[in-house]
Design an enzyme around this catalytic site. Structure first.
Site, PDB file in Angstrom:
ATOM      1  CB  SER A  72      -0.900   0.002   1.234  1.00 39.08           C
ATOM      2  OG  SER A  72      -1.551   1.253   1.329  1.00 39.08           O
ATOM      3  CG  HIS A 101      -4.037  -1.366  -1.609  1.00 43.30           C
ATOM      4  ND1 HIS A 101      -5.191  -2.030  -1.972  1.00 43.30           N
ATOM      5  CD2 HIS A 101      -4.394  -0.541  -0.593  1.00 43.30           C
ATOM      6  CE1 HIS A 101      -6.197  -1.635  -1.206  1.00 43.30           C
ATOM      7  NE2 HIS A 101      -5.745  -0.717  -0.365  1.00 43.30           N
ATOM      8  CG  ASP A 151      -5.219   2.862   0.734  1.00 45.16           C
ATOM      9  OD1 ASP A 151      -6.171   2.082   0.576  1.00 45.16           O
ATOM     10  OD2 ASP A 151      -4.177   2.559   1.343  1.00 45.16           O
ATOM     11  CG  MET A 201      -8.117   7.665   2.081  1.00 48.72           C
ATOM     12  SD  MET A 201      -7.375   7.638   3.706  1.00 48.72           S
ATOM     13  CE  MET A 201      -6.509   6.055   3.655  1.00 48.72           C
ATOM     14  CG  HIS A 226      -9.316   0.625  -0.666  1.00 52.76           C
ATOM     15  ND1 HIS A 226      -8.740   0.440   0.577  1.00 52.76           N
ATOM     16  CD2 HIS A 226     -10.660   0.638  -0.451  1.00 52.76           C
ATOM     17  CE1 HIS A 226      -9.674   0.352   1.501  1.00 52.76           C
ATOM     18  NE2 HIS A 226     -10.858   0.481   0.905  1.00 52.76           N
ATOM     19  CG  MET A 254     -11.264   3.858   1.888  1.00 51.83           C
ATOM     20  SD  MET A 254      -9.711   3.731   2.770  1.00 51.83           S
ATOM     21  CE  MET A 254      -8.596   3.723   1.380  1.00 51.83           C
ATOM     22  CG  MET A 267     -11.924  -2.155   5.001  1.00 56.85           C
ATOM     23  SD  MET A 267     -10.364  -1.793   4.173  1.00 56.85           S
ATOM     24  CE  MET A 267      -9.460  -0.893   5.439  1.00 56.85           C
ATOM     25  N   GLY A 300      -0.963   1.825   9.759  1.00 59.88           N
ATOM     26  CA  GLY A 300      -0.327   1.615  11.059  1.00 59.88           C
ATOM     27  C   GLY A 300      -1.249   1.279  12.219  1.00 59.88           C
ATOM     28  CG  ASP A 305      -6.380  -2.326   3.137  1.00 64.71           C
ATOM     29  OD1 ASP A 305      -5.283  -2.095   3.681  1.00 64.71           O
ATOM     30  OD2 ASP A 305      -6.991  -1.497   2.429  1.00 64.71           O
TER      31      ASP A 305
HETATM   32  C1  DX5 Z   1      -6.302   2.050   5.466  1.00 62.18           C
HETATM   33  C2  DX5 Z   1      -5.863   1.690   4.072  1.00 62.18           C
HETATM   34  C3  DX5 Z   1      -4.783   0.684   4.012  1.00 62.18           C
HETATM   35  C4  DX5 Z   1      -3.502   1.079   4.697  1.00 62.18           C
HETATM   36  C5  DX5 Z   1      -3.070  -0.124   5.473  1.00 62.18           C
HETATM   37  O1  DX5 Z   1      -7.524   2.676   5.424  1.00 62.18           O
HETATM   38  O2  DX5 Z   1      -6.953   1.196   3.316  1.00 62.18           O
HETATM   39  O3  DX5 Z   1      -4.522   0.263   2.666  1.00 62.18           O
HETATM   40  O4  DX5 Z   1      -2.457   1.448   3.832  1.00 62.18           O
HETATM   41  O5  DX5 Z   1      -1.992   0.225   6.251  1.00 62.18           O
HETATM   42  P1  DX5 Z   1      -1.303  -0.787   7.256  1.00 62.18           P
HETATM   43  O6  DX5 Z   1      -0.849  -1.970   6.465  1.00 62.18           O
HETATM   44  O7  DX5 Z   1      -0.189   0.026   7.816  1.00 62.18           O
HETATM   45  O8  DX5 Z   1      -2.331  -1.152   8.293  1.00 62.18           O
HETATM   46 ZN    ZN Z   2      -6.588   0.227   1.330  1.00 59.70          ZN
END
Ligand code: DX5
Ligand code: ZN
Length: 213
Positions: free
Chosen positions: A6, A31, A33, A35, A64, A66, A137, A145, A175
């Site tokens: 990611s 991946h 993200d 947002m 992905h 969000m 999720m 993190g 994820d």
């Molecule tokens: C969180 C994201 C993830 C994120 C995961 O909302 O969708 O893709 O990067 O991060 P880690 O692997 O650090 O939990």
């Molecule tokens: Zn994600």
């Protein structure tokens, strides 16, 4: 097992160098993200950044979303190089979910449906045949993190059994909070695509990817 680093956790001051490591790591997907600051309390990338990643890597681009309005936002990412677009079940009216999957397929990309940890899993049941992937999720979406939700493996194995009953070999992606330890639990439960951000980018990228694959 597909590993999808990611890029949320990538060090943007060392983007080239880290992407070379990712490309050589054995990871198959990247991946990405997206947002919008509304669906989740964080703001990330637009389509031009995805175009930049496409120049740095030939990995499968796993986007992905969000965002509150995936129907609108997906149109930005379709021409930017997405190979798969995953949106959240919580963001779309039930009667529009299948339509959006069909729209994505008509544009030549794969379609994924994501579900947050506290949304009832049963809500996925009507759509088992409509998606190439379901994203379970394992944290509340929004930030990298965070700690892995220990309820996730049971949700994965339930979903895998529903898919098996229907004769479907649809991907199950996980994820949030994935590391070498939690990866074992989700693999055993039936996940086949592992997203990891902080675990992969915190130190030796190649070694981390290999420990998950
Ligand atoms: C969180 C994201 C993830 C994120 C995961 O909302 O969708 O893709 O990067 O991060 P880690 O692997 O650090 O939990
Ligand atoms: Zn994600």
């Amino acid at each position: 097992m597909i590993v999808a680093p990611s890029v949320l956790s990538l060090d943007y001051s060392r983007m080239n160098e880290q992407m070379q490591e990712v490309n050589a790591s054995g990871a198959q997907w990247l991946h990405f993200d997206v947002m919008d600051g509304h669906f989740v309390p964080n703001l990330t990338f637009g389509p031009d950044i995805l175009k930049g990643f496409c120049k740095l890597s030939s990995l499968f681009m796993d986007v992905h979303l969000m965002v509150d309005d995936p129907r609108k936002v997906c149109d930005f990412f379709l021409p930017a190089g997405a190979d798969m677009i995953t949106f959240h079940i919580e963001a779309v009216e039930p009667e529009k979910i299948r339509e959006l999957a069909e729209y994505l397929h008509s544009k030549g990309v794969q379609a994924g449906l994501a579900i947050k940890p506290n949304t009832p899993l049963e809500l996925l049941k009507p759509y088992l045949h409509d998606f190439d992937m379901f994203l379970i999720m394992c944290v509340e979406p929004g930030f990298g993190g965070q700690a892995f939700n220990e309820g996730a493996p049971e949700r994965i194995s339930t979903l895998r059994s529903w898919l098996n009953e229907e004769g479907l070999d649809t991907h199950i992606e996980v994820d949030g909070g994935i590391n070498a330890e939690t990866a074992v639990k989700v693999k055993e439960a039936g996940a086949d695509v592992l997203v990891a951000g902080s675990y992969i980018f915190k130190d030796d990228i190649r070694k981390a990817v290999k420990s998950l694959g």
